[in-house]
Design an enzyme around this catalytic site. Structure first.
Site, short mmCIF file in Angstrom:
data_model
loop_
_atom_site.label_atom_id
_atom_site.label_comp_id
_atom_site.label_asym_id
_atom_site.label_seq_id
_atom_site.Cartn_x
_atom_site.Cartn_y
_atom_site.Cartn_z
CB VAL A 58 -0.96 0.00 1.22
CG1 VAL A 58 -0.20 0.30 2.51
CG2 VAL A 58 -2.12 0.97 1.03
CE1 TYR A 59 3.45 1.40 4.57
CE2 TYR A 59 5.68 0.66 4.16
CZ TYR A 59 4.61 0.81 5.01
OH TYR A 59 4.71 0.38 6.32
CB SER A 60 3.96 5.61 -2.56
OG SER A 60 4.42 6.46 -1.53
#
Length: 321
Positions: A58-60
């Site tokens: 989910v990061y960036s």
């Protein structure tokens, strides 16, 4: 660099958190560094002996995994690197875009491997507990991911100790792959994990890899200081209270008396705890990496620890969602 064991793997006692690296226009981290600015920090970490890297799908919006994978392939040795990622949070709108169902886990491990450009991850973690899916379904799917060769080990992140204990019991009962790590919220400003989660991990031989070891940077600066991340980090703004100010001031006092940075003091406090394996540390400035490495050489006295800990007041549970 010092190394320790996470399950059967050798990991540096500092884990580089990759949430700081990602395309600012993608996902919910407008303060993250784009690829060109990220790469020097990843190379510097490898040069310093750090071999443990933690990211998440989910990061960036997946771009953190893309940046992480390309840099590690170019600068690192895959056989030495311990690469971790996570699954649970929403990756696309509509049905089956998030969570820990068998369908979601199988789809997301393949997506993560594609973005990372690797055949396997060393540690695949559930990013939070998913009460909407039967626990047995999640745990068996994770077991199958390991047996397929797509992950070497599995871990978990912030949840209640009773939930983690139930998961460990269910894995043992069914002969499924066991969680080997807990990535939880733990630092000088938030010590609720000391009540149940940390004793459980110590008893069960679970590695502890805390996130936000510097309390979103609050332990490194004056309480009222403003940063670009602090102004845009909606999640971080919910984690701490004004009562924590006194602890921040005491970290500053200990650091000044020793002639070291506040970050070194806050990290040294974590390293002192034998249940902590490796704090997950974010780096966006060269001095921050220097502080992380130097913290391994800082040994706090009992009096300093007492000064840092005695002002703590209980907090509401924060970080489990």
């Amino acid at each position: 660099m010092r190394y320790t064991k996470l399950a059967g793997m050798d990991v540096s006692e500092i884990c580089l958190g990759m949430m700081s690296y990602g395309e600012p226009s993608r996902g919910g981290h407008p303060w993250s560094l784009p690829e060109e600015d990220s790469r020097p920090f990843i190379k510097a970490a490898l040069d310093a002996g750090i071999n443990f890297f933690d990211t998440a799908n989910v990061y960036s919006d997946g771009s953190s995994e893309e940046i992480t994978g390309r840099a590690l392939r170019e600068f690192g040795n895959r056989e030495e690197i311990v690469l971790a990622t996570k699954v649970n949070h929403r990756m696309h709108q509509g049905p089956n875009g998030a969570g820990l169902s068998r369908k979601a886990i199988f789809a997301e491990i393949d997506n993560s491997l594609r973005r990372l450009g690797t055949d396997y991850v060393d540690l695949y973690q559930i990013h939070r507990f998913d009460a909407s899916v039967p626990l047995e379904e999640t745990l068996e799917a994770l077991h199958d991911v390991v047996k397929s060769g797509k992950a070497r080990y599995i871990g978990a992140s912030s949840m209640y100790a009773w939930q983690f204990a139930k998961a460990l019991f269910t894995q043992r009962q069914n002969g499924w792959t066991k969680f080997v790590s807990m990535q939880n919220h733990y630092n000088l400003l938030y010590r609720e994990e000391e009540r149940e989660m940390l004793p459980l991990c110590a008893d069960q031989g679970i590695a502890v890899i805390p996130w936000s070891p510097l309390a979103r940077g609050r332990l490194t600066r004056d309480w009222d200081a403003v940063t670009a991340r602090a102004e845009t980090d909606e999640f971080g703004s919910t984690l701490y209270a004004d009562s924590d100010r006194v602890i921040v001031e005491r970290v500053a006092a200990v650091a000044a008396a020793r002639g070291v940075s506040r970050a070194q003091v806050a990290l040294a406090w974590l390293h002192r705890n034998p249940v902590v394996t490796a704090p997950i540390f974010g780096v966006t400035k060269p001095a921050q990496l220097d502080d992380a490495v130097a913290s391994l050489e800082v040994s706090l006295t009992d009096d300093e620890v007492r000064l840092l800990e005695e002002a703590y007041v209980p907090h509401r549970i924060a970080g489990h969602s």
